[in-house]
Design an enzyme around this catalytic site. Structure first.
Site, PDB file in Angstrom:
ATOM      1  N   HIS A   1       3.959   2.041  -3.337  1.00 43.23           N
ATOM      2  CA  HIS A   1       4.673   0.781  -3.504  1.00 43.23           C
ATOM      3  C   HIS A   1       4.853   0.132  -2.141  1.00 43.23           C
ATOM      4  O   HIS A   1       5.322   0.750  -1.197  1.00 43.23           O
ATOM      5  CB  HIS A   1       6.012   0.948  -4.243  1.00 43.23           C
ATOM      6  CG  HIS A   1       6.798   2.154  -3.859  1.00 43.23           C
ATOM      7  ND1 HIS A   1       6.644   3.373  -4.485  1.00 43.23           N
ATOM      8  CD2 HIS A   1       7.750   2.341  -2.921  1.00 43.23           C
ATOM      9  CE1 HIS A   1       7.469   4.252  -3.951  1.00 43.23           C
ATOM     10  NE2 HIS A   1       8.151   3.654  -2.990  1.00 43.23           N
TER      11      HIS A   1
ATOM     12  N   ASP B   1       0.741  -1.088 -10.336  1.00 42.87           N
ATOM     13  CA  ASP B   1       0.570  -2.131  -9.306  1.00 42.87           C
ATOM     14  C   ASP B   1       1.167  -3.465  -9.735  1.00 42.87           C
ATOM     15  O   ASP B   1       0.709  -4.525  -9.296  1.00 42.87           O
ATOM     16  CB  ASP B   1      -0.920  -2.322  -8.962  1.00 42.87           C
ATOM     17  CG  ASP B   1      -1.615  -1.016  -8.650  1.00 42.87           C
ATOM     18  OD1 ASP B   1      -1.114  -0.292  -7.780  1.00 42.87           O
ATOM     19  OD2 ASP B   1      -2.651  -0.721  -9.288  1.00 42.87           O
TER      20      ASP B   1
END
Length: 438
Positions: free
Chosen positions: A42, A14
């Site tokens: 993503h 992340d």
């Protein structure tokens, strides 16, 4: 000249890899995913619109870029087809721009069922430590288990659906015994799974390509390639916070194995890191925060998993763990993301070392879970800044304190920061040095 660049996360995932890959993609001809599966979400913001992908490489949002899913990826046929359909609905050109390796192992419903069943019970068969890993429940771990156990169904098995069905039934029986007898869960009907496969098999087969050969020829032509990592280095199966890790190699070495190219074809490694730390799921997190600052980082940073929606744990920047990531992947330079989330804090902290329970100062990241549990972060405290960094595109326009923070991070991690992300949009970046222009 830099032709091939590996882009990986230096923390627990992340970090903003998708945005940076999306930003650099116009300079290359190929973007290649090489490990993980659809547990890797993503999110990319284009013209103030969010696009979230889990399996298809980030390069798909740029015309004329070829996107490859290499053999190291565990591939869900249903998820891949759904993502293709989603992209077509928003008028993204997909045909002849997405290709897959025939050696990809498949994620099928019994992998997901066993993954979820394991997480439901108070202890898990994934480890011997009586802990719950906190997986995404996408079936990634069980799919990699099948791969290592040499019973996985692969893309090339789709060439003969009769043989595929026979193998599928045997594997479904194997998992159904566990699901019913051990986990007291519902079995998987392999007929339903087979019906799904029949629906999507032609789509997958038409996208099969010889990935190593394609990329070797691309390099000979002088084409540029981004190798897109998923998750983060601290989740690597060998070098991460085991057993709280993913099931693949998230380091730069994973690109070599997952794609099928030799080490000499990796020209550069760019590490992506947040200006603070986050982690989703369980596992050690030395700089984890609670209270107002943790809430600030989570709320302002929108720290919720793009795959599960789970709230991410937040903490100060941990230079010890990032140095570990740099070491195990030979990272050349870094990109610092989400500096704008720290705007307005009165102070910021950098963890420069750990202190053990007996007072020893530790500068290297421990592999032992017990050692990680018994350490205390050693912090440097720097002044925060009241000015805004959002959208700034030149380093000298940043608030003085933000510049000092960035420079100090460079010093303690030992590599230069080439790119600084100052907001969610693909163009909100400060480019100190472009790694693709060396």
């Amino acid at each position: 000249m830099i032709q091939n660049i590996v882009i990986i996360g230096t923390q627990w995932g992340d970090e903003g890899k998708g945005k940076i890959i999306d930003f650099l993609t116009p300079q290359v001809q190929y973007v290649v995913r090489y490990q993980g599966g659809h547990n890797a979400g993503h999110t990319i913001v284009v013209n103030h619109k969010k696009v979230t992908l889990h399996l298809i490489p980030s390069g798909i949002l740029h015309d004329n870029i070829i996107n490859i899913i290499a053999g190291g990826v565990v591939l869900s046929p249903v998820i891949l087809v759904k993502e293709i359909q989603k992209l077509k609905k928003i008028n993204v050109l997909v045909d002849d721009r997405i290709f897959i390796s025939e050696s990809c192992s498949l994620i099928l419903p019994y992998h997901i069922a066993i993954d979820l069943a394991r997480e439901k019970i108070s202890t898990t068969v994934i480890t011997n430590n009586n802990v719950i890993i906190g997986t995404t429940g996408c079936g990634i771990g069980p799919a990699y288990e099948d791969k290592v156990a040499r019973r996985a169904l692969r893309v090339y098995d789709l060439y003969n659906l009769k043989n595929f069905e026979n193998k599928l039934k045997n594997i479904a029986d194997f998992y159904n015994f566990q699901l019913v007898q051990y986990y007291h869960a519902e079995p998987i009907d392999y007929h339903v799974v087979m019906d799904e496969i029949i629906t999507v098999s032609d789509i997958l087969i038409k996208k099969v390509i010889d990935v190593p050969e394609l990329l070797l020829n691309a390099r000979k032509r002088g084409d540029k390639i981004i190798f897109e990592g998923a998750q983060g280095s601290l989740l690597d199966i060998d070098h991460g916070t085991y057993p709280y890790v993913t099931s693949s190699h998230t380091t730069s070495g994973g690109a070599i194995v997952g794609i099928g190219v030799g080490p000499k074809y990796i020209d550069y490694v760019l590490g992506i890191m947040k200006a603070y730390s986050t982690r989703v799921g369980n596992g050690p997190f030395p700089t984890e925060l609670s209270g107002d600052i943790a809430e600030w980082l989570c709320t302002r940073g929108q720290e919720f998993g793009s795959t599960t929606g789970r709230r991410r744990r937040t903490g100060w920047f941990d230079a010890v763990s990032v140095r570990h990531a740099i070491k195990i992947s030979s990272i050349n330079s870094a990109c610092l993301t989400k500096i704008d989330i720290l705007d307005g804090l009165k102070y910021v902290k950098i963890c420069v070392a750990y202190q053990s329970f007996n007072g020893e100062i530790i500068y290297n990241f421990p592999y032992s879970l017990e050692n990680l549990k018994n350490i205390t972060p050693v912090y440097e405290v720097l002044p925060g800044w009241s000015g805004r960094t959002t959208g700034i595109k030149k380093f000298n326009q940043l608030p003085l304190e933000a510049k000092q923070y960035i420079k100090r991070i460079e010093e303690v991690i030992g590599i230069p920061i080439d790119i600084i992300s100052t907001g969610p949009d693909r163009l909100m970046n400060i480019i100190v040095r472009n790694p693709l222009n060396f």
